[in-house]
Enzyme design. Structure first.
Site, PDB file in Angstrom:
ATOM      1  CG  HIS A  44      -2.196  -0.966   1.090  1.00 57.54           C
ATOM      2  ND1 HIS A  44      -3.055  -1.246   1.994  1.00 57.54           N
ATOM      3  CD2 HIS A  44      -2.410  -1.911   0.037  1.00 57.54           C
ATOM      4  CE1 HIS A  44      -3.713  -2.042   1.523  1.00 57.54           C
ATOM      5  NE2 HIS A  44      -3.320  -2.557   0.536  1.00 57.54           N
ATOM      6  CD  GLU A  46      -1.297   3.925   4.005  1.00 50.74           C
ATOM      7  OE1 GLU A  46      -2.461   4.080   4.470  1.00 50.74           O
ATOM      8  OE2 GLU A  46      -1.258   3.250   3.034  1.00 50.74           O
TER       9      GLU A  46
END
Length: 336
Positions: A44, A46
């Site tokens: 993802h 992040e």
């Protein structure tokens, strides 16, 4: 956050059914890390942003800007909220709260419980527009529907003989194939498949081919048409049978003449977030009449043919949000 949204958009066409997400990490007003969700099933935003930081010690005094609430559950990857907690970041600024039931505020609560300052709603409108396909699917239980057609200057889709009519130029063709690569699926009606014999792929652009969706109620179409060539996944909605034949999936629906809602329900079950509807006139008008659409894109050429199959009319109250000129073709984009 604007930079995070720009990064998120780079995942267009590659991450569905997941949302587009971008992440920027700031230390003392300087960006020290950034990333975006690049591929469905992959890390993802992040994770990619944290991995982009050269000095992890700075994360403890950093603010993380992310376009969508960090996930709090195990899916194909571990929870991003847990990652930010482990890194002990100082603050997280979130554009949009994730409407997905397994998240929906739980990621924010996790961060707050860990003592991390959380701010939400920054550029919220822009974030919802970027992820309009995801939000429509999760909140309305149906795919985001884009209607597209090309018309002559005097408002016709084709000539009176119904034969394929070349309306737009090469640049517009490339643009349309780019659009196809950005959506999960592309849909045409029976007449368009039979008369135009389209491939419905992205041969004029680099990207993934959408899932082809065909409505062939009585399975009368010639199986030698390009749409049945097994070159990409194809869904054939019909009133006869359910079966799978290689890449071709036959799905049986009721005999109701206005069964678009049923079709969209089944596409939602298959996690198809968006559908690009390219015709013909009967199918486009069915979507307009039912109100089951979210966006309209029209390419209009300066040529005129004086008679033929009329183009659909844009319903009143639909907002014109964008115009453009591509060689001899004029683009108009409308949003509901």
């Amino acid at each position: 956050m604007q930079r995070a949204l720009e990064l998120a958009a780079l995942g267009t066409g590659s991450v569905s059914p997941n949302p587009l997400v971008g992440c920027v990490i700031v230390f003392q007003d300087i960006i020290i890390g950034e990333g975006w969700h690049q591929q469905y099933g992959g890390p993802h935003a992040e994770v990619n942003a944290v991995n982009n930081v050269s000095d992890p010690e700075k994360l403890k005094e950093s603010t993380v800007y992310v376009t969508l609430e960090p996930c709090s559950h195990f899916g194909k990857t571990p929870p991003c909220a847990d990652l930010l907690i482990r890194q002990q970041v100082k603050k997280v600024v979130i554009c949009n709260i994730d409407p997905f039931p397994l998240v929906a505020g739980k990621g924010i609560q996790k961060l707050k419980d860990a003592g991390i300052e959380v701010e939400t709603g920054l550029l919220e409108k822009e974030g919802r527009h970027l992820n309009r396909r995801f939000f429509k699917s999760v909140e309305s239980d149906r795919p985001y529907i884009i209607l597209k057609w090309a018309e002559t200057a005097d408002g016709f889709l084709a000539g009176a003989d119904q034969k394929p009519l070349k309306i737009t130029g090469a640049f517009s063709d490339m643009l349309v194939h780019k659009w196809r690569s950005e959506e999960d699926a592309i849909m045409v009606g029976t007449n368009t498949a039979a008369i135009d014999n389209p491939s419905l792929n992205v041969r004029h652009w680099e990207g993934k081919n959408p899932v082809r969706i065909l409505i062939d109620s009585t399975l009368k179409l010639d199986r030698n048409l390009r749409v049945f060539d097994q070159s990409q996944k194809t869904i054939i909605f019909n009133t006869v049978e359910d079966r799978t034949e290689g890449e071709n999936l036959y799905i049986r629906i009721s005999k109701n003449s206005e069964n678009l809602s049923e079709i969209l329900d089944k596409l939602h079950e298959l996690k198809i977030r968006s559908v690009f509807v390219e015709g013909g006139a009967t199918l486009l008008n069915s979507f307009i009449r039912s109100g089951l659409f979210d966006e309209i894109r029209i390419l209009k050429n300066k040529s005129a043919i004086k008679s033929g199959i009329p183009a659909p009319h844009v319903p009143p109250g639909i907002k014109l949000i964008k115009t453009g000129l591509f060689e001899e073709d004029e683009l108009s984009v409308f949003l509901t």
